[in-house]
Write an enzyme that holds these catalytic residues in place. Sequence first.
Site, PDB file in Angstrom:
ATOM      1  N   CYS A  99      -7.103  33.416  14.867  1.00 44.65           N
ATOM      2  CA  CYS A  99      -6.011  33.573  13.893  1.00 44.65           C
ATOM      3  C   CYS A  99      -4.640  33.511  14.572  1.00 44.65           C
ATOM      4  O   CYS A  99      -3.641  33.245  13.923  1.00 44.65           O
ATOM      5  CB  CYS A  99      -6.167  34.868  13.121  1.00 44.65           C
ATOM      6  SG  CYS A  99      -6.353  36.299  14.165  1.00 44.65           S
TER       7      CYS A  99
ATOM      8  N   HIS B  34      -2.894  29.813  32.604  1.00 42.59           N
ATOM      9  CA  HIS B  34      -2.756  30.129  31.181  1.00 42.59           C
ATOM     10  C   HIS B  34      -4.079  30.665  30.625  1.00 42.59           C
ATOM     11  O   HIS B  34      -4.103  31.688  29.943  1.00 42.59           O
ATOM     12  CB  HIS B  34      -2.328  28.873  30.413  1.00 42.59           C
ATOM     13  CG  HIS B  34      -2.356  29.062  28.936  1.00 42.59           C
ATOM     14  ND1 HIS B  34      -1.440  29.844  28.269  1.00 42.59           N
ATOM     15  CD2 HIS B  34      -3.233  28.621  27.978  1.00 42.59           C
ATOM     16  CE1 HIS B  34      -1.721  29.861  26.977  1.00 42.59           C
ATOM     17  NE2 HIS B  34      -2.809  29.131  26.772  1.00 42.59           N
TER      18      HIS B  34
END
Lengths: 365, 260
Positions: free
Chosen positions: A52, A104
Amino acid sequence: MSRHLVSLSLNYRTTPVEVRERLAFAGNKVALATQEIRALPGFEESLVLSTCNRVELYATHGHEDSRKGHAMMRDYLVHHFKLQPEHAEALVFHQHVSTETARHLFRVVSGLDSMVLGETEIFGQVKAAYKLALEAGTTGRTLNKLFQQAFTVGKKVRNDTLIQRGSTSVGSVAVDLAEKVHDLKNCRVMLVGAGEMSRTCAQSLLSRGARSIIVSNRSYDRAVELATEMKGSALKFDEWESVLHEVDVIISSTSAPHFIIKPDLVHHVMRKRRWEPLLVIDIAVPRDVDPAVNDIEGVYLYDIDALQAIADDSRRERERQLALCEQIIEEQLEKFGFPKSPADALHARRRRPPEADAQSGLVPS
Amino acid sequence: MENYRLLLVLATLAFIGGLVHAVVVLKKGGWRESRWHLLPMALGFALQTAFLYFRGRALGQCPMKSLPDILVFIAWSIALLYFLVGGAYRLSLLGLFTAPLVAAMQILALLLPGSFGAYPAKDRIIPLVELHAAVALIAYAAFALACITGVMYLMQERMLKRHRIGGLFYQLPPIQDLAKSIRRLALLGLMLLTAALGMSMALHHPVSSPKVIFAWAVWLLYGGMSVVMCRHMLSPRQTAWLAVVGFVVPFMSLWLVTGK
């Protein structure tokens, strides 16, 4: 031909929710998407992480210019989701190559890139995304190795730091407190008032194993509705006092302008409970519970400010842990043999926020 | 220094080491439930056991007559019960609180003048007498653990009341579990002491003996406490205080028991 490890990331920092929701992959479409990305010209491996809060594509490709790979992934998203030109133009991505991609991913897996710093759910989400890609046959030597390394780093960061210590939301703090007063398996919860915040707290308690929920509200229909949703029972508002001695946690959130839970009542309840401890969470403003209730033996009262203060403390503690987490990630990058690039030097010097990476030209190509 | 004395010194160091390690880790905030935390306690317990074995062999009887020996035996019993109780009630942090008491008792035993000297030789060993003494001392160890659990309860309770949610808070068990443990440990101690007193009656010991009188006084104290605890006549906090303060009586009685 050189091979590039690349990632394209769009998350809550770069993209508002109204755009993110257009780009979320449905659960049953993720495997197909990974296959479609791997089928792009020059691409060898691929993985899609869609939650989400983020949509991230990881891939390896053999194009000379890594920017071409990024552009192809971006175009894929635009076409896949049939974005209007104005939305496509507005898209802002983090683009990473090689060591920056690994860094990352390590940050994501460790919860350092999450909206709630240090949250643990993302670890499971990345694992699920990896499993899906593995089963779809779209990962190869590079991504398999990278993701295994990421899981190792994620575990190390969580074990060696306090990044997940405490709770950073009012609902989770309430659960932590309940766990330190009672064994949640035997814990009965009563909601007095059916506000959104008390619903969130009750759901957190249920998800962590609370035994049962009783809902009492001025509007009985609303109480029934909420009780049904949480597989609990509803009680008329004039009856809640009579069963107070049977519950272990009270969450109060009525809109009453005065105290509805007073020391006399709780004293009586505690006698009936034979002094079994009682946790009272008062999230109403104005408060529902007289603060003098906290002076009664075995009663632990927390109002919204007390809960918020604990959540804020935890958040600050997590922020203090951030530098240590970043250090572990840098050490692991070095251990796994990721080459230092000019961007790494820049990263070490500035420890800039991730927003600065987004299409900023600092990304190595 | 006799070999067995060295074993006791090493056991004490193991408990102190475990304590220091736990405090350092807790201060850093890195404490996590792990079996490794039990290692210093296990090592200390093994060394204590070895000490008691060699000491008993050297004396030709159970080493439970002088105050230093009794202190070591109780310290050993505390460690033993810790392993039995800690696992059952998920109180592994109990070790952090148990280690200082055990270490203090052993240091006291080592420092007492003339500690670990020889006993007068016994004409014959009566097994029931030895068993009676051992069971009574294990009962005292249970009271000691109830006291330690009481301290944990009071700390957790204070943090909850004052909204001080910090490092130790996350590691301590729920106060409801702690309250139950206090009750169970006090009851366990009472049952063991009852058994020990039953054995002493079977041995026809003279009732006027200070040992027996004090043992009955302790029995009455913990009997009363158990009734109050089990019938919930006091709040858990008051019960915890009772377990902490109550232990002073059996602990002080050791001097009288051995001073006869």
